[in-house]
Enzyme design. Structure first.
Site, mmCIF file in Angstrom:
data_model
loop_
_atom_site.group_PDB
_atom_site.id
_atom_site.type_symbol
_atom_site.label_atom_id
_atom_site.label_comp_id
_atom_site.label_asym_id
_atom_site.label_seq_id
_atom_site.Cartn_x
_atom_site.Cartn_y
_atom_site.Cartn_z
ATOM 1 N N LYS A 1 -2.163 -1.685 -3.664
ATOM 2 C CA LYS A 1 -1.201 -1.720 -2.553
ATOM 3 C C LYS A 1 0.075 -0.980 -2.943
ATOM 4 C CE LYS A 1 -2.985 -5.993 -0.616
ATOM 5 N NZ LYS A 1 -3.018 -7.432 -0.748
ATOM 6 N N GLN B 1 0.353 -12.496 -2.056
ATOM 7 C CA GLN B 1 -1.089 -12.371 -2.261
ATOM 8 C C GLN B 1 -1.747 -13.754 -2.350
ATOM 9 O OE1 GLN B 1 -2.763 -9.413 -2.293
ATOM 10 N NE2 GLN B 1 -4.726 -10.400 -2.642
ATOM 11 N N ASP C 1 1.374 -9.555 6.946
ATOM 12 C CA ASP C 1 0.018 -10.119 6.953
ATOM 13 C C ASP C 1 -0.326 -10.697 8.326
ATOM 14 O OD1 ASP C 1 -1.577 -9.975 4.635
ATOM 15 O OD2 ASP C 1 -0.301 -11.414 3.588
HETATM 16 N N1 GUN Z 1 -6.142 -12.125 -0.169
HETATM 17 C C1 GUN Z 1 -7.275 -11.607 0.357
HETATM 18 N N2 GUN Z 1 -7.010 -10.947 1.503
HETATM 19 C C2 GUN Z 1 -5.672 -11.071 1.704
HETATM 20 C C3 GUN Z 1 -4.807 -10.592 2.719
HETATM 21 O O1 GUN Z 1 -5.206 -9.931 3.695
HETATM 22 N N3 GUN Z 1 -3.489 -10.919 2.565
HETATM 23 C C4 GUN Z 1 -3.039 -11.634 1.502
HETATM 24 N N4 GUN Z 1 -1.736 -11.916 1.463
HETATM 25 N N5 GUN Z 1 -3.822 -12.092 0.550
HETATM 26 C C5 GUN Z 1 -5.137 -11.794 0.657
#
Ligand code: GUN
Length: 291
Positions: free
Chosen positions: A54, A98, A121
């Site tokens: 990311k 995350q 998100d």
């Molecule tokens: N862990 C797995 N997928 C995601 C996501 O889309 N957002 C976040 N914050 N954590 C994740």
């Protein structure tokens, strides 16, 4: 007949390119670059890889990346303080914590602490509610990516029967809202659903988001259906290594489906590209610019 393979890698690259061009136009006009903050608590190896990816892609589209890596022992209070700091930081337009978080931390409380205007998100109850009411919202990235891929199958999704297998807050539930907006008839199936193969057989659009390797096979797919595989499961191979597979048994389904996403290279890359697009959207709304 063999299914069209929906190339998420290529579609994600196109989306990142568009986001990058918009960011370049903003900075050329002497505006600040959008900023994305990613918070990782603990050392989960898969999460470390995602967070690193990311950050790399954020910088590649010309945005500022703020990374906060916190130790496994971080308390909920400490994490809430970091979120409050990022909420108050004018350089930060998007905040992503995350998941999963260590068990000692209540993820719901952390999500609710994020400023909804920075919730890239789309997990905050305000954004969840706005999405379900059809109001402008920050929309969860993975389901958004799935809809874009399904549309790439060249199909108008209106009137299709979409069956979503999985009812998580991250994918299944927001996916249902987005497909309703596309005028699909939506069924959400889950672990208690009776006669899952029979139900899936009725799907024009089948979304697999249950997190079980190769769970859906030939018996679940109607000839010509669009199959979107959200699963990313690491399994052991005969030679002692590991590999990534989806929730769909790709080799069994590819001769039956009309279109299918591979794993890896399908939904996964779309999620990060949509995250960058959400960060740009959050920036534009926060700056009072047209989004
Ligand atoms: N862990 C797995 N997928 C995601 C996501 O889309 N957002 C976040 N914050 N954590 C994740």
């Amino acid at each position: 007949m063999s299914a069209i393979i929906l190339d998420g890698k290529a579609l994600a690259a196109e989306l990142r390119e568009r986001v990058g061009q918009q960011v370049a136009a903003l900075t050329a006009a002497n505006r600040r670059a959008p900023g994305l903050a990613v918070v990782l608590v603990g050392g989960d190896p898969a999460s470390q890889v995602y967070v690193g990816m990311k950050a790399k892609m954020t910088v590649a589209v010309g945005m500022r990346s703020f990374e906060r890596r916190l130790p496994e022992q971080t308390t909920e209070q400490e994490l809430l303080s970091v979120v409050a700091e990022l909420n108050a930081d004018p350089q930060v337009d998007g905040i992503l914590v995350q998941l999963p978080l260590p068990v000692a931390i209540n993820a719901d409380r952390v999500i609710e602490a994020i400023d909804p205007s920075k919730d890239v998100d789309g997990f905050h109850p305000i954004n969840v509610g706005r999405l379900s009411a059809g109001l402008p919202a920050l929309v969860p990235c993975t389901p958004r990516g799935c809809v874009m891929l399904a549309k790439r199958a060249g199909a108008d999704l209106a009137g299709m029967h979409a069956v979503i297998v999985g009812r998580s807050n991250i994918v299944g539930k927001p996916m249902a809202q987005l497909l309703l907006q596309q005028n699909c008839t939506v069924t959400v199936a889950h672990s208690r659903t009776r006669n899952l193969p029979g139900l899936c057989q009725q799907a024009d659009l089948l979304i697999a988001a249950l997190g079980k390797p190769h769970f859906l096979g030939a018996a679940h797919v109607k000839p010509g259906a669009i199959v979107i595989d959200v699963g990313i499961n690491r399994i052991a191979t005969a030679d002692g290594g590991t590999r990534l597979v989806g929730d769909v048994d790709f080799d069994a389904v590819v001769p039956i489906a009309g279109a299918i996403t591979p794993v890896p290279g399908g939904v996964g890359p779309m999620t990060i590209a949509c995250l960058l697009e959400n960060t740009l959207t959050a920036y534009l709304r926060r700056e009072g610019l047209p989004s």
